[in-house]
Motif scaffolding. Structure first.
Motif, short mmCIF file in Angstrom:
data_model
loop_
_atom_site.label_atom_id
_atom_site.label_comp_id
_atom_site.label_asym_id
_atom_site.label_seq_id
_atom_site.Cartn_x
_atom_site.Cartn_y
_atom_site.Cartn_z
N THR A 101 8.13 4.21 6.21
CA THR A 101 7.58 5.45 5.67
C THR A 101 7.29 6.48 6.75
OG1 THR A 101 5.32 4.63 5.83
CG2 THR A 101 6.47 4.27 3.74
N ALA A 102 7.21 6.05 7.99
CA ALA A 102 6.84 6.91 9.12
C ALA A 102 5.41 7.41 9.01
CB ALA A 102 7.82 8.07 9.29
N TYR A 103 4.58 6.69 8.26
CA TYR A 103 3.15 7.01 8.17
C TYR A 103 2.40 6.13 9.15
CZ TYR A 103 3.72 9.46 3.68
OH TYR A 103 4.08 10.31 2.68
N GLY A 104 1.66 6.76 10.05
CA GLY A 104 0.81 6.01 10.95
C GLY A 104 -0.54 5.75 10.31
N PRO A 105 -1.40 5.03 11.00
CA PRO A 105 -2.72 4.72 10.46
C PRO A 105 -3.53 5.93 10.01
CG PRO A 105 -2.30 3.38 12.38
CD PRO A 105 -1.17 4.35 12.29
N THR A 106 -3.48 7.02 10.77
CA THR A 106 -4.25 8.22 10.41
C THR A 106 -3.76 8.81 9.11
OG1 THR A 106 -4.68 8.67 12.74
CG2 THR A 106 -5.00 10.50 11.21
N GLU A 107 -2.45 8.91 8.96
CA GLU A 107 -1.87 9.47 7.74
C GLU A 107 -2.16 8.57 6.53
OE1 GLU A 107 0.02 12.38 5.54
OE2 GLU A 107 -0.60 12.43 7.64
N PRO A 117 -11.92 4.49 0.02
CA PRO A 117 -12.69 5.32 0.95
C PRO A 117 -13.14 4.61 2.22
CG PRO A 117 -13.94 4.91 -1.06
CD PRO A 117 -12.57 4.36 -1.27
N ASN A 118 -13.23 3.28 2.21
CA ASN A 118 -13.64 2.56 3.42
C ASN A 118 -12.48 2.20 4.33
OD1 ASN A 118 -16.34 2.63 2.67
ND2 ASN A 118 -16.17 0.76 1.48
N LEU A 119 -11.28 2.56 3.94
CA LEU A 119 -10.10 2.29 4.75
C LEU A 119 -9.98 3.38 5.80
CD1 LEU A 119 -7.68 0.38 5.06
CD2 LEU A 119 -6.42 1.93 3.58
N THR A 120 -10.08 3.01 7.06
CA THR A 120 -10.03 3.99 8.14
C THR A 120 -8.81 3.75 9.02
OG1 THR A 120 -11.29 2.61 9.68
CG2 THR A 120 -12.56 4.09 8.22
N ALA A 121 -8.45 4.78 9.79
CA ALA A 121 -7.33 4.67 10.72
C ALA A 121 -7.61 3.59 11.77
CB ALA A 121 -7.06 6.01 11.39
N VAL A 122 -8.84 3.50 12.21
CA VAL A 122 -9.22 2.49 13.21
C VAL A 122 -9.03 1.09 12.64
CG1 VAL A 122 -11.14 1.54 14.55
CG2 VAL A 122 -10.80 4.02 14.43
N LYS A 123 -9.44 0.90 11.40
CA LYS A 123 -9.30 -0.41 10.75
C LYS A 123 -7.81 -0.79 10.68
CE LYS A 123 -12.16 -1.23 7.32
NZ LYS A 123 -12.76 -1.24 5.95
N ILE A 124 -6.98 0.14 10.25
CA ILE A 124 -5.53 -0.12 10.13
C ILE A 124 -4.94 -0.43 11.51
CG2 ILE A 124 -3.30 0.86 9.46
CD1 ILE A 124 -4.94 2.57 7.38
N ALA A 135 -9.27 -8.92 6.33
CA ALA A 135 -9.28 -7.68 5.56
C ALA A 135 -9.91 -7.94 4.20
CB ALA A 135 -7.85 -7.18 5.37
N CYS A 136 -10.48 -6.90 3.65
CA CYS A 136 -10.94 -6.96 2.26
C CYS A 136 -9.67 -7.01 1.41
CB CYS A 136 -11.74 -5.70 1.94
SG CYS A 136 -12.04 -5.47 0.19
N PRO A 137 -9.54 -8.00 0.54
CA PRO A 137 -8.30 -8.14 -0.23
C PRO A 137 -7.94 -6.90 -1.05
CG PRO A 137 -9.83 -9.92 -0.74
CD PRO A 137 -10.51 -9.02 0.22
N ASP A 138 -8.95 -6.23 -1.61
CA ASP A 138 -8.69 -5.04 -2.41
C ASP A 138 -8.13 -3.90 -1.56
OD1 ASP A 138 -9.71 -6.45 -4.56
OD2 ASP A 138 -11.67 -5.49 -4.49
N GLU A 139 -8.70 -3.73 -0.36
CA GLU A 139 -8.21 -2.67 0.54
C GLU A 139 -6.78 -2.96 0.99
OE1 GLU A 139 -12.10 -0.89 2.84
OE2 GLU A 139 -10.90 -2.38 3.87
N TRP A 140 -6.54 -4.21 1.38
CA TRP A 140 -5.20 -4.58 1.86
C TRP A 140 -4.16 -4.36 0.76
CZ3 TRP A 140 -3.17 -5.51 6.49
CH2 TRP A 140 -1.87 -6.00 6.53
N LYS A 141 -4.45 -4.84 -0.44
CA LYS A 141 -3.51 -4.70 -1.55
C LYS A 141 -3.28 -3.23 -1.89
CE LYS A 141 -2.52 -6.18 -6.29
NZ LYS A 141 -1.42 -5.29 -6.31
N ALA A 142 -4.36 -2.44 -1.93
CA ALA A 142 -4.23 -1.01 -2.24
C ALA A 142 -3.36 -0.32 -1.19
CB ALA A 142 -5.60 -0.35 -2.31
N MET A 143 -3.57 -0.64 0.08
CA MET A 143 -2.79 -0.02 1.14
C MET A 143 -1.32 -0.42 1.05
SD MET A 143 -3.12 -0.39 5.27
CE MET A 143 -2.68 -2.13 5.19
N MET A 144 -1.05 -1.70 0.84
CA MET A 144 0.34 -2.15 0.75
C MET A 144 1.03 -1.57 -0.48
SD MET A 144 0.65 -3.58 3.60
CE MET A 144 2.32 -4.19 3.47
N ASP A 145 0.33 -1.52 -1.62
CA ASP A 145 0.90 -0.91 -2.83
C ASP A 145 1.20 0.56 -2.58
OD1 ASP A 145 0.63 -3.33 -4.13
OD2 ASP A 145 -1.09 -2.72 -5.35
N PHE A 146 0.29 1.24 -1.91
CA PHE A 146 0.47 2.65 -1.57
C PHE A 146 1.73 2.82 -0.71
CE2 PHE A 146 -0.08 5.74 1.87
CZ PHE A 146 -0.13 6.93 1.15
#
Length: 154
Positions: A101-107, A117-124, A135-146
């Motif tokens: 996707t060429a999206y880095g952690p900040t993007e 909302p608790n997902l931060t670039a530093v965390k990624i 990782a929080c399973p909900d955050e990880w899944k939401a990020m991967m689905d995204f």
């Protein structure tokens, strides 16, 4: 007025603590927030363990009423905060998706602000480097689905 807590009430307190998944500190804050009554977290643990048997009647009523009003294993509880350990495969998939996707952690963090909302670039970034191993399973899944929902870079 001092209330002497019965064995049945100790059992009730223990059951409510188990049902809600809250720590004694979490209960303390919720009782304070809802009723304005301060109960020490250590005292709550001691009451549940049967090591203390007396408390002001008003405080006991506030404690039991607050616990009874809470849902089972609510967000913010120990049960809700279960973590998953990131495997090498999970980290590799994250890298593939970031490359694709060429999206880095900040993007990613910016675009997901309304979803997680608790997902931060530093965390990624820390997930990528291995500095953060869970990782929080909900955050990880939401990020991967995204990431999977976005087309690759043209």
């Amino acid at each position: 007025m001092i209330h002497t807590i019965s064995e049945a009430e100790i059992g009730q307190l223990s059951q409510e603590l188990e049902r809600t998944g809250l720590s004694s500190m979490g209960v303390r804050y919720r009782v304070l927030e809802r009723t304005g009554i301060e109960i020490d977290a250590l005292l709550i643990r001691q009451l549940a363990a049967g090591k203390k048997a007396q408390l002001l009647k008003e405080a006991w009523n506030a404690l039991i009423a607050t616990l009874a009003s809470l849902p089972d294993k609510a967000p913010g509880t120990r049960e809700h905060r279960k973590r998953v350990t990131l495997t090498e495969e999970m980290k590799a998939e994250l890298e593939r998706q970031i490359e694709r996707t060429a999206y880095g952690p900040t993007e990613i963090a910016k675009r997901m602000a309304g979803i997680a909302p608790n997902l931060t670039a530093v965390k990624i970034s820390n997930w990528r480097t291995g500095r953060r191993k869970t990782a929080c399973p909900d955050e990880w899944k939401a990020m991967m689905d995204f990431l999977e929902s976005y087309p690759g870079e043209s």
